[in-house]
Design a protein around this motif. Sequence first.
Motif, PDB file in Angstrom:
ATOM      1  N   ILE A  96     -14.242   3.294 -36.476  1.00 53.38           N
ATOM      2  CA  ILE A  96     -14.973   2.971 -37.695  1.00 53.38           C
ATOM      3  C   ILE A  96     -15.130   1.462 -37.773  1.00 53.38           C
ATOM      4  N   ILE A  97     -16.356   1.010 -37.989  1.00 52.14           N
ATOM      5  CA  ILE A  97     -16.624  -0.414 -38.185  1.00 52.14           C
ATOM      6  C   ILE A  97     -17.017  -0.603 -39.645  1.00 52.14           C
ATOM      7  N   VAL A  98     -16.175  -1.318 -40.377  1.00 58.19           N
ATOM      8  CA  VAL A  98     -16.405  -1.512 -41.811  1.00 58.19           C
ATOM      9  C   VAL A  98     -16.983  -2.907 -42.040  1.00 58.19           C
ATOM     10  N   PRO A  99     -18.249  -3.012 -42.462  1.00 58.04           N
ATOM     11  CA  PRO A  99     -18.807  -4.326 -42.798  1.00 58.04           C
ATOM     12  C   PRO A  99     -18.316  -4.774 -44.163  1.00 58.04           C
ATOM     13  N   VAL A 100     -17.919  -6.025 -44.269  1.00 57.99           N
ATOM     14  CA  VAL A 100     -17.397  -6.534 -45.543  1.00 57.99           C
ATOM     15  C   VAL A 100     -17.903  -7.954 -45.753  1.00 57.99           C
ATOM     16  N   GLU A 101     -18.305  -8.247 -46.968  1.00 62.73           N
ATOM     17  CA  GLU A 101     -18.724  -9.603 -47.315  1.00 62.73           C
ATOM     18  C   GLU A 101     -17.508 -10.432 -47.723  1.00 62.73           C
ATOM     19  N   ALA A 102     -17.657 -11.734 -47.632  1.00 61.35           N
ATOM     20  CA  ALA A 102     -16.570 -12.642 -48.018  1.00 61.35           C
ATOM     21  C   ALA A 102     -16.625 -12.876 -49.526  1.00 61.35           C
ATOM     22  N   SER A 103     -16.315 -11.815 -50.279  1.00 59.77           N
ATOM     23  CA  SER A 103     -16.311 -11.893 -51.734  1.00 59.77           C
ATOM     24  C   SER A 103     -15.119 -11.107 -52.266  1.00 59.77           C
ATOM     25  N   ARG A 104     -14.758 -11.370 -53.500  1.00 55.10           N
ATOM     26  CA  ARG A 104     -13.567 -10.757 -54.066  1.00 55.10           C
ATOM     27  C   ARG A 104     -13.683  -9.235 -54.134  1.00 55.10           C
ATOM     28  N   PHE A 105     -14.809  -8.733 -54.648  1.00 51.83           N
ATOM     29  CA  PHE A 105     -14.942  -7.294 -54.842  1.00 51.83           C
ATOM     30  C   PHE A 105     -14.995  -6.551 -53.499  1.00 51.83           C
ATOM     31  N   SER A 106     -15.651  -7.155 -52.523  1.00 54.40           N
ATOM     32  CA  SER A 106     -15.688  -6.539 -51.196  1.00 54.40           C
ATOM     33  C   SER A 106     -14.288  -6.505 -50.588  1.00 54.40           C
ATOM     34  N   PHE A 107     -13.538  -7.583 -50.780  1.00 58.48           N
ATOM     35  CA  PHE A 107     -12.174  -7.660 -50.256  1.00 58.48           C
ATOM     36  C   PHE A 107     -11.277  -6.598 -50.896  1.00 58.48           C
ATOM     37  N   GLU A 108     -11.357  -6.455 -52.233  1.00 63.29           N
ATOM     38  CA  GLU A 108     -10.553  -5.448 -52.910  1.00 63.29           C
ATOM     39  C   GLU A 108     -10.976  -4.039 -52.510  1.00 63.29           C
ATOM     40  N   GLY A 109     -12.282  -3.833 -52.386  1.00 65.50           N
ATOM     41  CA  GLY A 109     -12.773  -2.517 -51.977  1.00 65.50           C
ATOM     42  C   GLY A 109     -12.361  -2.163 -50.562  1.00 65.50           C
ATOM     43  N   LEU A 110     -12.251  -3.191 -49.704  1.00 64.82           N
ATOM     44  CA  LEU A 110     -11.842  -2.958 -48.320  1.00 64.82           C
ATOM     45  C   LEU A 110     -10.424  -2.407 -48.253  1.00 64.82           C
ATOM     46  N   GLY A 111      -9.520  -2.970 -49.070  1.00 62.65           N
ATOM     47  CA  GLY A 111      -8.147  -2.476 -49.094  1.00 62.65           C
ATOM     48  C   GLY A 111      -8.076  -1.028 -49.535  1.00 62.65           C
ATOM     49  N   GLN A 112      -8.841  -0.673 -50.568  1.00 63.92           N
ATOM     50  CA  GLN A 112      -8.868   0.708 -51.048  1.00 63.92           C
ATOM     51  C   GLN A 112      -9.467   1.641 -50.004  1.00 63.92           C
ATOM     52  N   LEU A 113     -10.530   1.165 -49.362  1.00 61.93           N
ATOM     53  CA  LEU A 113     -11.217   2.000 -48.371  1.00 61.93           C
ATOM     54  C   LEU A 113     -10.313   2.336 -47.190  1.00 61.93           C
ATOM     55  N   THR A 114      -9.599   1.341 -46.658  1.00 60.71           N
ATOM     56  CA  THR A 114      -8.737   1.588 -45.505  1.00 60.71           C
ATOM     57  C   THR A 114      -7.598   2.549 -45.864  1.00 60.71           C
ATOM     58  N   SER A 115      -7.116   2.477 -47.101  1.00 62.09           N
ATOM     59  CA  SER A 115      -6.068   3.411 -47.540  1.00 62.09           C
ATOM     60  C   SER A 115      -6.599   4.838 -47.593  1.00 62.09           C
ATOM     61  N   ILE A 116      -7.817   4.990 -48.103  1.00 62.42           N
ATOM     62  CA  ILE A 116      -8.420   6.329 -48.198  1.00 62.42           C
ATOM     63  C   ILE A 116      -8.712   6.878 -46.804  1.00 62.42           C
ATOM     64  N   ILE A 117      -9.184   6.017 -45.908  1.00 64.71           N
ATOM     65  CA  ILE A 117      -9.453   6.460 -44.534  1.00 64.71           C
ATOM     66  C   ILE A 117      -8.172   6.959 -43.875  1.00 64.71           C
ATOM     67  N   ALA A 118      -7.055   6.276 -44.137  1.00 61.36           N
ATOM     68  CA  ALA A 118      -5.769   6.711 -43.583  1.00 61.36           C
ATOM     69  C   ALA A 118      -5.398   8.099 -44.103  1.00 61.36           C
ATOM     70  N   LEU A 119      -5.655   8.362 -45.384  1.00 61.21           N
ATOM     71  CA  LEU A 119      -5.369   9.680 -45.952  1.00 61.21           C
ATOM     72  C   LEU A 119      -6.253  10.754 -45.320  1.00 61.21           C
ATOM     73  N   ILE A 120      -7.523  10.410 -45.108  1.00 59.75           N
ATOM     74  CA  ILE A 120      -8.453  11.362 -44.487  1.00 59.75           C
ATOM     75  C   ILE A 120      -8.018  11.688 -43.063  1.00 59.75           C
ATOM     76  N   GLN A 121      -7.563  10.667 -42.326  1.00 55.92           N
ATOM     77  CA  GLN A 121      -7.096  10.898 -40.959  1.00 55.92           C
ATOM     78  C   GLN A 121      -5.909  11.853 -40.938  1.00 55.92           C
ATOM     79  N   ASP A 122      -4.990  11.667 -41.873  1.00 56.66           N
ATOM     80  CA  ASP A 122      -3.826  12.554 -41.938  1.00 56.66           C
ATOM     81  C   ASP A 122      -4.249  13.988 -42.229  1.00 56.66           C
ATOM     82  N   ARG A 123      -5.183  14.156 -43.142  1.00 49.56           N
ATOM     83  CA  ARG A 123      -5.633  15.491 -43.509  1.00 49.56           C
ATOM     84  C   ARG A 123      -6.368  16.169 -42.357  1.00 49.56           C
TER      85      ARG A 123
END
Length: 323
Positions: A96-123
């Motif tokens: 998975i290649i996640v594009p992210v901008e150098a901004s606060r909201f993108s940075f916070e969303g990136l952390g949430q996204l990677t956590s959710i992806i980890a949960l999906i992988q486990d499932r």
Amino acid sequence: LNIAKTLSIYNVLSKLTQKKARLEDIIQKVDRNFDIAPSDIILSTLEQELAGEIGRESRLWETFNGFRGSYDYILIDCPPNLGILTVNAIRASQEIIVPVEASRFSFEGLGQLTSIIALIQDRLNHIVKVNVVVTNFDSRLRHSFKMLDKIKANFKDKMFSTIIHVNVKLKEAQNQGTHVLNHDKYCRGAKDYFSLSREIIMQEQKVATAADVVSTPSEVLEKKVREIVKKKMPKLKEITFSLAAPEAREVFVAGDFNGWEVSDASRMTKDNGTWQKRVSLNNGKYRYRFVVDGQWIDDTNNPTKETNPFGTMDSLVEVGLKK
């Protein structure tokens, strides 16, 4: 890309469509080595269609398993949400290649996204590699560099070294319905994507090489012999790479001599605006480039260059070959 379509990926994945199709039926040629399987707004209805089905998250994976296309890479462009379609894409992918901008909201969303992806992988019981690429980067803003530092601090091991900078040519290409390499292959946006492609390919080659390594007793002995011979060989010649870039925040040197790896081992040190790195090399000819704040460039002070397979120039250094 201005593709006129009568059938789309919806006709491949849906069981309710009146025009059922195979993946190979919808593929259209865009350019040399570049095909597309087009999508359509109707694909969004597939979320509801698959909601009650067993194995709904594997529909795309099953489609790929039955597909016999001759492609080196299949890129899946996902919608901006984590619905069933995106879960299908994760299940069907190896990376998975996640594009992210150098901004606060993108940075916070990136952390949430990677956590959710980890949960999906486990499932799904499916391991997929996650990498982050910084895009739409505006080097004129000090804030951009501050956010870039935060992203690096939190996702250093998952980040591509290449950064995609803001470039009007990328938007012009979109408006004209073509890809940037066809619109202006010499613009900064095209060069950034050339560099990203090169980095992806080099990482894959490195992984493939590592997978081929087998430590048998004879190979262990051979390795020891090589180490003994190496100690008795003449010392390597030390070469100093240098680049004047007083405004740069970080600079690396990568080339044939280090597998084009951008890491702490290839990081250059700054002294009065000039970046330097000493490297010990055997006799031979080596291609190399500098990576300045994520942008790959050749050595402007070295007139000896060679065109690489990506359409850009590599600088050349010769060690012990000239008499």
